[in-house]
Structure formats: structure tokens, C-alpha cells
Design a protein around this motif. Structure first.
Motif, PDB file in Angstrom:
ATOM      1  N   UNK A 118       0.821  -1.223   0.000  1.00  0.00           N
ATOM      2  CA  UNK A 118       0.000   0.000   0.000  1.00  0.00           C
ATOM      3  C   UNK A 118       0.854   1.272   0.000  1.00  0.00           C
ATOM      4  N   UNK A 119       2.164   1.112  -0.051  1.00  0.00           N
ATOM      5  CA  UNK A 119       3.045   2.278  -0.128  1.00  0.00           C
ATOM      6  C   UNK A 119       2.964   3.186   1.082  1.00  0.00           C
ATOM      7  N   UNK A 120       2.989   2.596   2.284  1.00  0.00           N
ATOM      8  CA  UNK A 120       2.806   3.386   3.508  1.00  0.00           C
ATOM      9  C   UNK A 120       4.037   4.200   3.894  1.00  0.00           C
ATOM     10  N   UNK A 121       5.193   3.858   3.359  1.00  0.00           N
ATOM     11  CA  UNK A 121       6.415   4.541   3.764  1.00  0.00           C
ATOM     12  C   UNK A 121       7.032   3.994   5.031  1.00  0.00           C
ATOM     13  N   UNK A 122       6.577   2.832   5.499  1.00  0.00           N
ATOM     14  CA  UNK A 122       7.182   2.212   6.674  1.00  0.00           C
ATOM     15  C   UNK A 122       8.677   2.017   6.426  1.00  0.00           C
ATOM     16  N   UNK A 123       9.476   2.310   7.450  1.00  0.00           N
ATOM     17  CA  UNK A 123      10.931   2.154   7.321  1.00  0.00           C
ATOM     18  C   UNK A 123      11.459   0.966   8.100  1.00  0.00           C
TER      19      UNK A 123
END
Length: 299
Positions: A51-56
Motif C-alpha cells: 500500500x506504499x505506507x512509507x514504513x521504514x
């Protein structure tokens, strides 16, 4: 001349954008792998990247070094068949650039007492687990008494075994980072003075009375001491009021706090959420939404 022009053009095209911004951390704890208990539905972490959440950083919890010298991930050995799909999903997440970090300890006591007093017997169990599952790092959540010499030895050995790029984080209650209440038995400021270069960041627990994410005051108190910089202090929050006690703040309140923190501190360390499976506002139907919102509020 034409060859020189082409060579210069290739250099320009290969260079990264000069204005590229460093992304702040969006850290997600992942402990509940099955909703509704042992017979429940598997909770995949893959939507965090799909979902392209930007979790790192994804912190898989919780690793325990049991007294019988058997390693458990929660209530089962990490090799148990219930985790087969999980390890495949975590590998896929790693392939997309997300750090997969093993959280050690937490509220269940014993693991760090054993690492402290019987290091030669128990550290190899942790080392071999890291190697087997190709973890990018470990989160040392020390919620029992341990000597400062003991935690230093663990950190030093991890770096010796896995190299400078291996991620070591700790998850103290927030007050421990400003000289206040502490669950770990050692002084975190003293630890930072000797081992700060080996610690990637702290996931401060700003809830359960140890700190608050409702405003910036507790975070400010840590930074104002002038020892631990903002880039190493991650604002740890509850993602749902059902997750582990008091101090939950709504996503709108969190947004207000984070907006203020990133304005005050250009090197603000990011936000961590305990935990993934029921994170609001999406809840169990769309737990990935929390990470997406947190990434957006930090930009």
C-alpha cells in the motif's frame, strides 16, 4: 568533444536529486501474527509495502530466550509452521527496502537476566536466531533489571558479530531518557555516553504514564538535556487504546504533536507504533493506514 559531452550527460543523469529529503522513521511493531488467538486469521505485514505506507522499520516481536535454552517468538519457536508464511512475507518486505528487526524481551521477564548473568550460554541463541532469519537488527526492550556492563556486552558482541551496519535499538520508557523512571536497572544516559555511536535510535515509550505523545513537552525534556539528539529519539505511541494500557492519543492529536516536533527539530527521529494488527484509524480491516498517516504527517 562529443564524447566528453556524452560522458558529462551520463554523470548528470546518474546523480541523485540535490533536493532529495531524508525520510523520517515510520516504525511499526508486529507482535500479533494471528488475530483472535491461536486459531485466528493470519495477519500479514505485506500491506505495509503493497500500500506504499512509507514504513521504514518493522519490529517483529517478541523473542524470548527461555530458561530451557529454547528460543521462542511469543509462544512458539520461530521455526514453528505457524510462522512459515510470516517469514516469507518479512523477506519480501526486506526486499522492498524495509528493515526487519527482532524485538527481544518486553514485559515477559528472563531474557535479559540470562544475557546478563549467563551470557556465554544464552547469547549464542540470540546470535543464531538473527542469522537464521536474516534480521537487519534487534530491538532490546529491557523491562527487567540488568547491569550496564551486561547491556554493553550484548551491544558490543552484536556489532562484532554482524558489523557496523547491523541495527541496534532500545525501547526504554520515555522518562528513562531524561533521568526519570526506568524499568531497565541501568542508566540510559550513561549507556549513551559510552555506546551512543552503536545505538541506531531509541523507541521511547511515551505512554502508560512514562511519557505522553499528547504534546511535545516530554520529548522536549529529553532533547533539552543536551545529550541524546532528536534523530535518535523516536516517539513511541499506542496505535489503539486496547494495546497495553493508558496513554493512547488519537491520530489527529498525534498529527498535531508530530507537526510541532518536526518544526522544532529538523532531525526529529520519527514515530513508532505499538502495535500493527489493530492500528487505528483502519483497525483490523486496514491496519496499514496508521503507518501511511504517520509517514504523511512527517513529510
Amino acid at each position: 568533444m562529443k564524447k566528453l559531452f556524452l560522458a558529462l550527460l551520463l554523470v548528470v543523469l546518474a546523480a541523485p536529486p540535490a533536493t532529495a529529503a531524508t525520510q523520517k522513521r515510520t516504525v511499526v511493531y508486529y507482535q500479533t501474527q494471528y488475530s483472535n488467538g491461536a486459531t485466528g486469521t493470519y495477519v500479514s505485514p505485506k500491506p505495509l509495502v503493497d500500500r506504499g505506507t512509507g514504513v521504514t522499520d518493522l519490529l517483529v516481536a517478541a523473542i524470548h530466550l527461555n530458561d530451557n535454552k529454547v528460543v521462542h517468538l511469543n509462544d512458539h519457536p520461530p521455526s514453528h509452521s505457524r510462522y512459515t508464511q510470516m517469514w516469507q512475507d518479512l523477506a519480501a518486505i526486506q526486499a522492498r527496502g524495509v528493515n526487519v528487526i527482532g524485538m527481544v524481551g518486553g514485559a515477559a521477564p528472563g531474557s535479559f537476566q540470562r544475557l546478563d548473568t549467563r551470557f556465554d550460554e544464552y547469547y549464542p541463541l540470540l546470535r543464531d536466531t538473527i542469522r537464521t532469519y536474516k534480521l537487519n537488527g534487534v530491538d532490546l526492550d529491557v523491562e527487567e533489571r540488568m547491569s550496564i556492563a551486561g547491556i554493553r556486552r550484548v551491544i558490543d558482541q552484536l556489532k562484532a558479530d554482524f558489523g557496523s551496519g547491523f541495527i541496534v535499538t532500545l525501547s526504554p520508557v520515555a522518562s528513562a531518557l531524561r533521568g526519570g523512571g526506568n524499568l531497565s536497572g541501568f542508566n540510559y544516559e550513561e549507556l549513551y555516553r559510552s555506546h551512543g555511536s552503536k545505538i541506531a535510535y531509541f523507541n521511547g515509550q511515551f505512554y502508560n504514564g512514562w511519557g505522553s505523545a499528547a504534546n511535545t513537552s516530554n520529548y522536549d525534556q529529553i532533547i533539552s538535556r543536551g545529550l541524546i539528539p532528536a534523530n535518535k529519539v523516536v516517539l513511541g505511541t499506542l496505535t489503539n487504546s486496547a494495546n497495553g494500557g493508558s496513554g493512547y492519543v488519537t491520530i489527529s492529536t498525534l498529527r498535531s504533536t508530530v507537526t510541532s516536533l518536526k518544526t522544532k527539530y529538523a532531525n526529529f527521529g520519527g514515530v513508532a507504533g505499538w502495535e500493527y494488527f489493530n492500528s487505528l484509524p483502519g483497525g483490523t480491516a486496514a491496519p496499514w493506514q496508521w503507518a501511511s498517516e504517520v509517514t504523511a504527517m512527517q513529510r
